[in-house]
Scaffold this active site. Structure first.
Site, mmCIF file in Angstrom:
data_model
loop_
_atom_site.group_PDB
_atom_site.id
_atom_site.type_symbol
_atom_site.label_atom_id
_atom_site.label_comp_id
_atom_site.label_asym_id
_atom_site.label_seq_id
_atom_site.Cartn_x
_atom_site.Cartn_y
_atom_site.Cartn_z
ATOM 1 N N GLU A 190 3.631 -2.390 9.157
ATOM 2 C CA GLU A 190 2.676 -2.598 10.242
ATOM 3 C C GLU A 190 2.267 -4.062 10.360
ATOM 4 O O GLU A 190 2.012 -4.733 9.369
ATOM 5 C CB GLU A 190 1.437 -1.733 10.031
ATOM 6 C CG GLU A 190 1.724 -0.227 10.006
ATOM 7 C CD GLU A 190 2.260 0.299 11.326
ATOM 8 O OE1 GLU A 190 2.138 -0.414 12.354
ATOM 9 O OE2 GLU A 190 2.790 1.427 11.336
ATOM 10 N N CYS A 234 -4.881 5.619 8.604
ATOM 11 C CA CYS A 234 -3.934 4.574 8.200
ATOM 12 C C CYS A 234 -4.331 3.233 8.806
ATOM 13 O O CYS A 234 -4.424 2.221 8.109
ATOM 14 C CB CYS A 234 -2.517 4.970 8.605
ATOM 15 S SG CYS A 234 -1.882 6.397 7.695
ATOM 16 N N HIS A 294 3.965 2.534 6.880
ATOM 17 C CA HIS A 294 4.025 3.932 7.277
ATOM 18 C C HIS A 294 5.345 4.527 6.800
ATOM 19 O O HIS A 294 6.412 3.934 7.016
ATOM 20 C CB HIS A 294 3.922 4.070 8.805
ATOM 21 C CG HIS A 294 2.555 4.443 9.268
ATOM 22 N ND1 HIS A 294 1.850 3.718 10.207
ATOM 23 C CD2 HIS A 294 1.751 5.488 8.920
ATOM 24 C CE1 HIS A 294 0.680 4.299 10.423
ATOM 25 N NE2 HIS A 294 0.593 5.377 9.661
#
Length: 220
Positions: free
Chosen positions: A79, A143, A165
């Site tokens: 991310e 998250c 992820h």
């Protein structure tokens, strides 16, 4: 110094969560000469952030790699950014919280960029045979929440931190295939073996430390 890897407990319709399993598996391992502390966080706004704060204070890690499940994604997603939004999109956390379009921090900035070497981590994963890609959205559930909150906690630090992820496991994909009547032409959720998830986390640590991706990893 230590390296901190966090994952999450099962949530929603998921009986297992590979991110928590990865954190447990890596706990006590050695990556690039640093011991890994692996911890499973609660899937609850507030308690997850509080536990992360405790872990940062207790271990003062050299690098933080948080992980979570993203069933439906076909590769490890590194991310790029966490945003100041909490919205569970109809999937409450395990404490029953179901925020809609809320701010994580009323006094915080709109977004915080991961301080991991995002692109380099993806490149190292691909070179090692781990399917991976850069992701520009961590969603708005826990998250994203822990990514944003962790980056905020470390804003005045030089400790690299970010979020990976992880796809569903093959076992989860098989179960979803059975539920989706894959034997009659239904769909199957994309999946990745947990061993590749673990390697992705190791590579994220290595790249953040500036260590060559060929560095060995040993378990104590």
């Amino acid at each position: 110094m230590t390296l901190l890897c966090t994952g999450y407990e099962p949530f929603g319709d998921h009986d297992t969560n590979p991110s928590g399993e990865v954190a447990a598996s890596l706990d006590g391992a050695t990556v690039a000469g640093h011991e890994v502390v692996g911890e499973t966080l609660p899937v609850a706004f507030g308690p997850a952030e509080e536990r992360m704060h405790e872990l940062l204070d207790e271990h003062d890690p050299a690098v933080v790699v948080a992980t979570g499940l993203a069933a439906g994604r076909a590769a490890v997603c590194v991310e790029r950014v966490g945003i100041n939004v909490a919205d569970t999109v109809g999937v409450p956390d395990n404490a029953g919280n179901d925020p809609v379009d809320e701010q994580l921090d009323s006094d915080g900035r709109d977004a915080r960029l991961s301080t991991l070497p995002v692109r380099e981590t993806v490149e190292a994963c691909l070179d090692a045979g781990v399917p991976a890609r850069v992701s520009n959205t961590a969603g708005t559930h826990l998250c994203n929440g822990i990514l944003y909150r962790t980056l905020t906690m470390l804003a005045d630090s030089d400790t690299p931190a970010g979020f990976l992820h992880l796809p569903a496991t093959p076992e989860q994909a098989a179960a979803s295939g059975a539920d989706g009547e894959a034997a009659r032409g239904g769909s199957v959720t994309p999946s990745l073996p947990r061993e590749l998830d673990e390697r992705a986390v190791e590579l994220a640590f290595e790249r953040a430390l500036g260590v060559d991706a060929e560095s060995s990893v040993a378990s104590e």
